[in-house]
Design an enzyme around this catalytic site. Structure first.
Site, mmCIF file in Angstrom:
data_model
loop_
_atom_site.group_PDB
_atom_site.id
_atom_site.type_symbol
_atom_site.label_atom_id
_atom_site.label_comp_id
_atom_site.label_asym_id
_atom_site.label_seq_id
_atom_site.Cartn_x
_atom_site.Cartn_y
_atom_site.Cartn_z
ATOM 1 C CD GLU A 118 6.572 -82.751 -17.889
ATOM 2 O OE1 GLU A 118 6.578 -82.272 -18.921
ATOM 3 O OE2 GLU A 118 5.699 -83.769 -17.469
ATOM 4 C CG HIS A 238 10.983 -86.547 -25.730
ATOM 5 N ND1 HIS A 238 11.716 -87.187 -24.846
ATOM 6 C CD2 HIS A 238 10.073 -85.855 -24.900
ATOM 7 C CE1 HIS A 238 11.107 -87.254 -23.488
ATOM 8 N NE2 HIS A 238 10.173 -86.294 -23.821
ATOM 9 N NE ARG A 285 10.222 -82.019 -23.488
ATOM 10 C CZ ARG A 285 9.025 -82.270 -23.813
ATOM 11 N NH1 ARG A 285 8.399 -82.145 -25.206
ATOM 12 N NH2 ARG A 285 8.274 -82.946 -23.112
ATOM 13 C CG HIS A 352 8.337 -85.284 -28.944
ATOM 14 N ND1 HIS A 352 7.497 -86.150 -28.801
ATOM 15 C CD2 HIS A 352 8.213 -84.321 -27.768
ATOM 16 C CE1 HIS A 352 6.519 -86.081 -27.541
ATOM 17 N NE2 HIS A 352 7.165 -84.618 -27.071
ATOM 18 N NE ARG A 387 5.813 -79.467 -27.393
ATOM 19 C CZ ARG A 387 5.768 -80.552 -26.308
ATOM 20 N NH1 ARG A 387 5.272 -80.148 -25.275
ATOM 21 N NH2 ARG A 387 6.118 -81.599 -26.466
ATOM 22 C CG LEU A 393 -1.606 -82.326 -24.006
ATOM 23 C CD1 LEU A 393 -1.815 -83.206 -22.383
ATOM 24 C CD2 LEU A 393 -2.659 -82.972 -24.849
#
Length: 533
Positions: A118, A238, A285, A352, A387, A393
């Site tokens: 990612e 996002h 992002r 997001h 982030r 998570l």
């Protein structure tokens, strides 16, 4: 109970995502009596919506130091290095805990874990479950374990406020069994320790990937109680969200799709993100989202498109691959009437993830004795200004475990000193608003999306601050759950705007179009409002 045996420490955990569930399970393991309260049903939390996966150093050719570097780089240098080291070093053990609980991360035919790449990761260290259903798999496993653990669960319990006595948090004030138009029963639940795990505040914005329960309740309660809160200006948008469907629901398209090779193109079919960053679609992002906003502004607000039509040689192979690798996204795309194996699909940014929140130390302790915060409601220092993908998570698992392991020992002694962080101050640059629009949630969301969204200016923020002040001065006392949520959103939105005004440079997810010297490489053209978003 033996007369010489002290009663078990009673911990109340508010929230049922990965952070709250992990904290509750670890606290029980340490001998605490735990009550978990959640405003909806146990399974309804932000965690279940996490498609992308969980990041962790689980492969021999990956390194803790590389995960640390990637996290700090994505955070624009504002991450706390000690918090990031804890995240990266303890993350693999927490992931192994999830595997032991039954989370079936995707595996290759030879049984090895499948690697996923990612944006802004230097190594494909992302693990997925069910292709793009990682959050759901994690939530189900933790909920199943919690139901076996002896934790008392109270559902449909709304956090009204923290109960504070003599400078220490002593419990929570709840509204149980309420609804949007019904008050419910007021209860005081006493506790030796309270863990806020209430998630974020995506309902601040008209376009969001968050569920409707994300109304900033924990942050608002902490603010009213006097706990330190900071970095609310850092709200991540996002980059790739499908337009709303017939029910008004937007849908996030995981970064993992771009990790597999999908590209972003404009109306001319050109890959435009390389104009602002050498990593193109796999840039951080904040950079990708702002690049999309800039391109939308140049093409009269029309969405850009996500192009997956080259991921396999033939149309049949692409359809099979997308359905297998991204089953949830594939179904959402087809519900909107598109065949993304054959045609690019429109995407736009949406609110997001909130990087700021209630200030904590490395054990989840806040500035108020007796109060902990974990997950998105907390500002651990891990995320800095932006982030890194799939670290959320992991943060919930790592710091939820640390808080749960700490509660019993903390309660038996004096509250350890917590590093202080000065909350962002509000600059005195008022703008008069002659007639602010009537307040309702939609008006608040539209105001913040327009004036305090992905791209900001002092003029727009000052106008937003004036409207928020007028609304706050006229706000009636809340009695129903919906009214309490609206009051929380108004309070958190006011502090977000104040923080955004105080930070005058552009950095990470906080983009100021009027910054004299931008810190980030993100473009700074104002975001177009797209009717289809």
């Amino acid at each position: 109970m033996n007369a010489t045996t002290a009663p078990a420490v009673h911990a109340v955990v508010v929230g049922s995502g990965i952070a709250g569930l992990t904290a509750a399970l670890h606290a029980v393991k340490r001998g605490c009596r735990v009550t978990l309260v959640t405003k909806d049903v146990l399974e309804h939390a932000n965690t279940r919506y996490a498609q992308g996966g969980i990041a962790g150093v689980m492969f021999d050719d990956d390194r803790i130091e590389d995960h640390i570097r990637d996290t700090i780089t994505a955070g624009a240098g504002l991450s706390d290095p000690d918090a990031v080291r804890v995240l990266a070093a303890e993350g693999p053990a927490r992931i192994r805990d999830l595997i032991a609980l039954g989370v079936a991360f995707d595996r290759a035919p030879d049984g090895t874990l499948v690697k996923g790449l990612e944006a802004a990761h230097s190594y494909p260290r992302i693990l997925h479950a069910g292709g793009d259903a990682t959050g759901t798999a994690v939530e189900k496993a933790l909920v199943a374990r919690l139901r076996e653990s002896g934790v008392t669960v109270v559902e449909h319990a709304f956090l009204v406020d923290l109960a504070v006595d003599a400078g220490r948090v002593r419990g929570v004030k709840l509204l149980v069994g309420g609804s949007a138009d019904r008050m419910g029963e007021r209860r005081l639940l006493a506790a030796d320790a309270v863990v806020l795990a209430t998630g974020g505040a995506g309902e601040l914005y008209s376009h969001s990937t968050n569920p409707s329960v994300a109304t900033g309740d924990g942050i608002a309660a902490a603010l009213r109680a006097g706990a330190a809160v900071t970095d609310l200006e850092f709200f991540q948008f996002h980059p790739t969200v499908l337009p709303e469907d017939d029910q008004g629901e937007a849908f996030l398209v995981s970064e993992a799709v771009r990790g597999e090779g999908a590209t972003l193109i404009d109306d001319a079919g050109r890959r435009f993100v390389f104009d602002v960053h050498p990593d193109g679609e796999l840039a951080p992002r904040d950079v990708v989202a702002a690049a999309i906003a800039q391109r939308m502004a140049r093409q009269d607000g029309r969405p850009v498109r996500l192009d997956a039509t080259h991921l396999r040689p033939t149309l049949t192979e692409r359809r099979a691959f997308l359905a297998r690798r991204f089953p949830t996204i594939d179904a959402a795309v087809h519900r909107r009437g598109w065949d993304w194996a054959a045609e690019p699909v429109p995407v736009t940014p949406a609110a997001h993830y909130l990087m700021g929140g209630v200030v904590t130390d490395l054990r989840g302790r806040t500035s108020l004795p007796g109060l902990y915060a974990v997950g998105e409601v907390a500002r651990t220092g891990v995320h800095g200004a932006n982030r890194l993908a799939s670290n959320s998570l992991l943060e919930g698992a790592v710091f939820g475990a640390r808080a749960g392991d700490t509660i019993a020992a903390d309660t038996a002694r004096d509250w350890p000193s917590t590093p202080g962080v000065v909350p962002n101050a509000t600059p005195a640059l008022p703008i008069a608003v002659v007639a602010p629009p009537p307040f309702d949630r939609a008006a608040l969301q539209d105001l913040l999306w327009t004036l305090a969204g992905l791209v900001r200016t002092e003029r727009g923020l000052a106008e937003a601050a004036a409207v928020l002040r007028a609304w706050s001065a006229a706000a009636p006392a809340a009695s129903t759950e919906r009214e309490y949520e609206d009051a929380n959103l108004l309070l958190v939105g006011t502090h977000l705007v104040a923080a955004a005004r105080a930070r005058r440079e552009s950095i990470g997810a906080h983009v100021r179009a009027d910054a004299s010297r931008p810190v980030s490489s993100a473009p700074t053209e104002p975001m177009a409002r797209a009717a289809s978003c």
